[in-house]
Design a protein around this motif. Structure first.
Motif, PDB file in Angstrom:
ATOM      1  N   SER A  76       6.711   9.491   7.396  1.00  0.00           N
ATOM      2  CA  SER A  76       6.762  10.836   6.502  1.00  0.00           C
ATOM      3  C   SER A  76       7.981  11.093   5.939  1.00  0.00           C
ATOM      4  N   ARG A  81       9.376   0.535  -6.146  1.00  0.00           N
ATOM      5  CA  ARG A  81       7.870   0.279  -7.157  1.00  0.00           C
ATOM      6  C   ARG A  81       6.840   0.462  -5.820  1.00  0.00           C
ATOM      7  N   LEU A  82       7.052  -0.166  -4.893  1.00  0.00           N
ATOM      8  CA  LEU A  82       6.144  -0.323  -3.829  1.00  0.00           C
ATOM      9  C   LEU A  82       5.974   1.270  -3.201  1.00  0.00           C
ATOM     10  N   TRP A  85       4.760   4.082  -6.160  1.00  0.00           N
ATOM     11  CA  TRP A  85       3.248   3.905  -6.447  1.00  0.00           C
ATOM     12  C   TRP A  85       2.298   3.930  -5.284  1.00  0.00           C
ATOM     13  N   GLY A  86       2.793   3.539  -4.255  1.00  0.00           N
ATOM     14  CA  GLY A  86       2.010   3.267  -2.853  1.00  0.00           C
ATOM     15  C   GLY A  86       2.070   4.739  -2.302  1.00  0.00           C
ATOM     16  N   LEU A 114       0.301  10.587   7.813  1.00  0.00           N
ATOM     17  CA  LEU A 114       0.012  11.960   8.370  1.00  0.00           C
ATOM     18  C   LEU A 114      -1.401  11.766   9.439  1.00  0.00           C
ATOM     19  N   PRO A 148     -14.782  -3.200  -0.780  1.00  0.00           N
ATOM     20  CA  PRO A 148     -13.720  -2.910  -1.717  1.00  0.00           C
ATOM     21  C   PRO A 148     -12.661  -2.159  -1.312  1.00  0.00           C
ATOM     22  N   VAL A 149     -13.179  -1.126  -0.484  1.00  0.00           N
ATOM     23  CA  VAL A 149     -12.295  -0.240   0.088  1.00  0.00           C
ATOM     24  C   VAL A 149     -11.391  -0.770   1.149  1.00  0.00           C
ATOM     25  N   GLY A 184      -8.972  -2.879  -0.440  1.00  0.00           N
ATOM     26  CA  GLY A 184      -7.659  -2.188  -1.120  1.00  0.00           C
ATOM     27  C   GLY A 184      -6.818  -1.709   0.106  1.00  0.00           C
ATOM     28  N   TYR A 185      -7.490  -1.446   1.358  1.00  0.00           N
ATOM     29  CA  TYR A 185      -6.390  -1.015   2.363  1.00  0.00           C
ATOM     30  C   TYR A 185      -6.009  -2.189   2.637  1.00  0.00           C
ATOM     31  N   LEU A 227      -4.574  -4.863   1.020  1.00  0.00           N
ATOM     32  CA  LEU A 227      -3.554  -4.859  -0.125  1.00  0.00           C
ATOM     33  C   LEU A 227      -2.581  -3.692   0.230  1.00  0.00           C
ATOM     34  N   LEU A 228      -3.095  -2.385   0.116  1.00  0.00           N
ATOM     35  CA  LEU A 228      -2.035  -1.301   0.275  1.00  0.00           C
ATOM     36  C   LEU A 228      -1.056  -1.429   1.537  1.00  0.00           C
ATOM     37  N   GLY A 280       1.385  -3.691   1.457  1.00  0.00           N
ATOM     38  CA  GLY A 280       2.584  -3.295   0.621  1.00  0.00           C
ATOM     39  C   GLY A 280       3.347  -2.259   1.340  1.00  0.00           C
ATOM     40  N   LEU A 281       2.857  -1.522   2.112  1.00  0.00           N
ATOM     41  CA  LEU A 281       3.585  -0.798   2.973  1.00  0.00           C
ATOM     42  C   LEU A 281       4.302  -1.464   3.876  1.00  0.00           C
TER      43      LEU A 281
END
Lengths: 493, 123
Positions: free
Chosen positions: A148, A184-185, A188-189, A198, A332-333, A336-337, A339-340, A343-344
């Motif tokens: 955080s 960018r990561l 946008w992320g 959190l 789908p979620v 998405g998790y 991929l994100l 990204g993290l």
């Protein structure tokens, strides 16, 4: 263009961002990488035991027979016996009692023990870094707090936030590639990363807060604080031999809350005067992990714990788990998790890459970082291979990670190290895939197993493609690499 | 989530890559860390870690103890606020050009909340 924040402040904020990042990047990377994999935990568990017949329906008699069989198998009745009902994610009825888990056959007997050593290792790494329960969770919670702080300082250290919102340049030396990728990561992320930080910190540090509150105001009795937040247990005093009627309990639940989807049944304090039944059920459109409905052993409805309709704080606390692990909204979620989360993970790596590229010289930390970054996926692949062959996955992980780190001390040149480790990773992933296929076959009835095998094939293919491309590029512009590596080698010698 | 993935796709499509050449940097041994630098680093770590954690924890324990309302509504937001406060304090400590400012603030916060908490709270 004048910036909304002075250059001096940006410099100080960047300094703070770098210090925090450098101190924690190694741990953060492991937590993020294993967290990304943990989003698919149920798939991996099904992949590790793919030959179990899967079905979403169950007969009520099956439940009673499974309870009897479990109590007969255990020397003393457990405090809680869980019947985990089949769901779309895990379509396997199984029982959990006294730290043991067995699958339930269609006849209601206890079948194979549930065994997913690799998935358990990945989850334990993510939740507590494979350390003892309390300290490990706290440490992971602290990484959430620091993530955080990193996100906050990252945004403040980024004055051209909007101007560069869609830029991704390589620059002449490739440093800009890493800077733009990182920014960018990160930008946008940010909502996802902040939510993960959190909620992760909450899960790791809630016990510290509750413990401190209990120590200050409740004579260190944490149970009192947990009851204040999550609601107290029911206290019954009934006959020990009360007949168990789960069918009635399930039908009373249906009548009381028709939309509730039961996910597990907990038989609390079986064969004692306090015994009662709890049915945990998800509610449509709600993020709370479940609502708990309580019944007498005979199946008479008592009350519910008000996890979904109680105080807002309780609902919030009970929603954190699904939010953190993406357990809502179906595949789908979940995707998405994944991929994100990836990204993290890349965000952690690129941050250190930027710092290394900014340095005026080259030192052993460059190679160690490459070995750490690629050694972990390689270690996890080796762990899967060990688990598939009946060995401890922990040994596979340690062996491969140590090999990667040892290579960094011997080999010169990050590029060569990276290429070698990615190449070995690709081969390891293919070996995992073929070992699984040799042991279990193709099993078209288990979509989770198929999906994991397909992902292994794609990941191995990507690793191979990257190695080939990198080798071709090296051949085309070999001079610069050769010069760099010769310089490193001569400096070491 | 969809917005983030869509934005990343836009960034990827908008990429501007050209042939890069790895910069040749001299290879040097890292300078050994002196005792003074080690002490400073440990000092920062103590300040941004355990001390900042304590300074972030105590006010929200006091909030949970003294505010009216349901216990769950005081304790659970208190945990989130503790996390955010700890993150903010760590960031402030590491970014501040005058470290005595966050240092003194932390000590004052711990002292003040310590006194407040020692007076008890509602059960």
């Amino acid at each position: 263009m004048t910036s909304w924040i002075s250059a001096r402040t940006v410099r100080q904020v960047l300094q703070s961002h770098s210090a925090l990042g450098l101190a924690l990047a190694g741990l953060l990377y492991v937590v993020c990488l294993t967290g990304t994999l943990t989003a698919f935990q149920a798939h991996f568990e099904r992949w590790e035991q793919p030959s179990i017949p899967e079905r979403l329906d169950f007969a009520p008699a099956q439940l009673h027979l499974a309870v009897d069989a479990t109590l007969a198998r255990l020397a003393t009745p457990p405090e809680t016996l869980y019947l985990i009902l089949p769901t779309a994610d895990m379509p396997r009825l199984h029982v959990h009692a006294a730290d043991e888990e067995w699958l339930v056959t269609p006849e209601g007997a206890l079948g194979e023990a549930v065994s997913a050593p690799w998935s358990d290792l990945v989850q334990s790494l993510h939740v507590r870094l494979h350390l003892p329960e309390t300290w490990g969770s706290i440490l992971v919670g602290v990484t959430g707090v620091m993530l955080s702080a990193l996100l906050l300082s990252g945004i403040l250290a980024h004055p051209s936030l909007f101007r560069d919102a869609f830029r991704w340049r390589s620059g002449a030396t490739g440093r800009l590639f890493q800077v733009d990728l990182h920014n960018r990561l990160g930008v946008w992320g940010l909502p996802f990363a902040l939510m993960i930080a959190l909620t992760g910190a909450f899960m790791g540090l809630a016990a510290v807060f509750y413990g401190s509150y209990a120590a200050l105001f409740h004579q260190s009795d944490q149970e009192v604080v947990y009851d204040l937040v999550y609601g107290p247990d029911v206290e019954l005093n009934g006959p020990i031999d009360a007949p168990l009627d789960l069918v009635r309990a399930l039908s009373e639940l249906k009548a009381h809350e028709p939309a509730a989807e039961p996910i597990y049944i907990a038989l609390q304090h079986p064969r004692t005067p306090r015994q009662h039944v709890e049915i945990a059920a998800t509610l449509p459109g709600r993020l709370v992990y479940s609502e708990l409905y309580r019944f007498t052993p005979e199946g008479r409805y008592i009350n519910h714990q008000a996890l979904a309709d109680g105080p807002a704080g309780r609902q919030l606390a009970y929603s954190v788990y699904r939010l953190h692990f993406g357990q809502f909204g179906g595949w789908p979620v979940r995707l998405g998790y994944g991929l994100l989360g990836l990204g993290l993970t890349v965000l952690c790596v690129s941050g250190i890459n930027v710092w290394l590229m900014k340095r005026p010289d080259h030192a052993w930390v460059n190679e160690i970082w490459v070995a750490w970054v690629w050694g972990w996926p390689l270690g996890l692949a080796a762990a899967a291979l060990a688990a598939l062959n009946g060995f401890s996955p922990w040994i596979g992980l340690l062996a491969a990670l140590s090999m990667g780190l040892a290579m960094s001390l011997v080999l010169c040149g990050e590029v060569r190290m990276k290429r070698l480790l990615i190449g070995i990773l690709g081969v390891a992933l293919l070996t995992v895939l073929f070992t699984h296929l040799r042991r279990f076959g193709l099993l078209p009835g288990n979509p989770a197993s198929l999906a994991v095998n397909a992902a292994l094939f794609v990941a191995a293919g990507l690793a191979g493609f990257w190695v080939l491309r990198s080798t071709r590029l090296r051949a085309q512009r070999g001079q610069a690499f050769d010069v760099t590596e010769r310089l490193h080698r001569s400096a070491r010698d | 989530m969809a917005l983030t993935l869509f934005a990343w796709l836009m960034v990827f499509l908008n990429r501007d890559f050209r042939a890069t050449r790895a910069a040749v940097k001299p290879c040097r041994r890292l300078r050994p860390i002196g005792l003074a630098q080690l002490g400073r680093t440990l000092g920062w770590a103590m300040l941004a870690g355990p001390l900042a954690a304590l300074a972030a924890l105590l006010p929200w324990l006091a909030w949970a103890a003294w505010l009216p309302g349901d216990a769950a509504n005081r304790l659970v937001p208190g945990i989130f606020l503790f996390i955010v406060s700890w993150a903010a304090l760590s960031f402030w400590i590491l970014a501040s050009p005058r470290p005595w400012r966050p240092g003194l603030s932390i000590i004052a916060l711990i002292g003040l909340c310590g006194v407040l908490l020692s007076r008890g709270g509602q059960a």
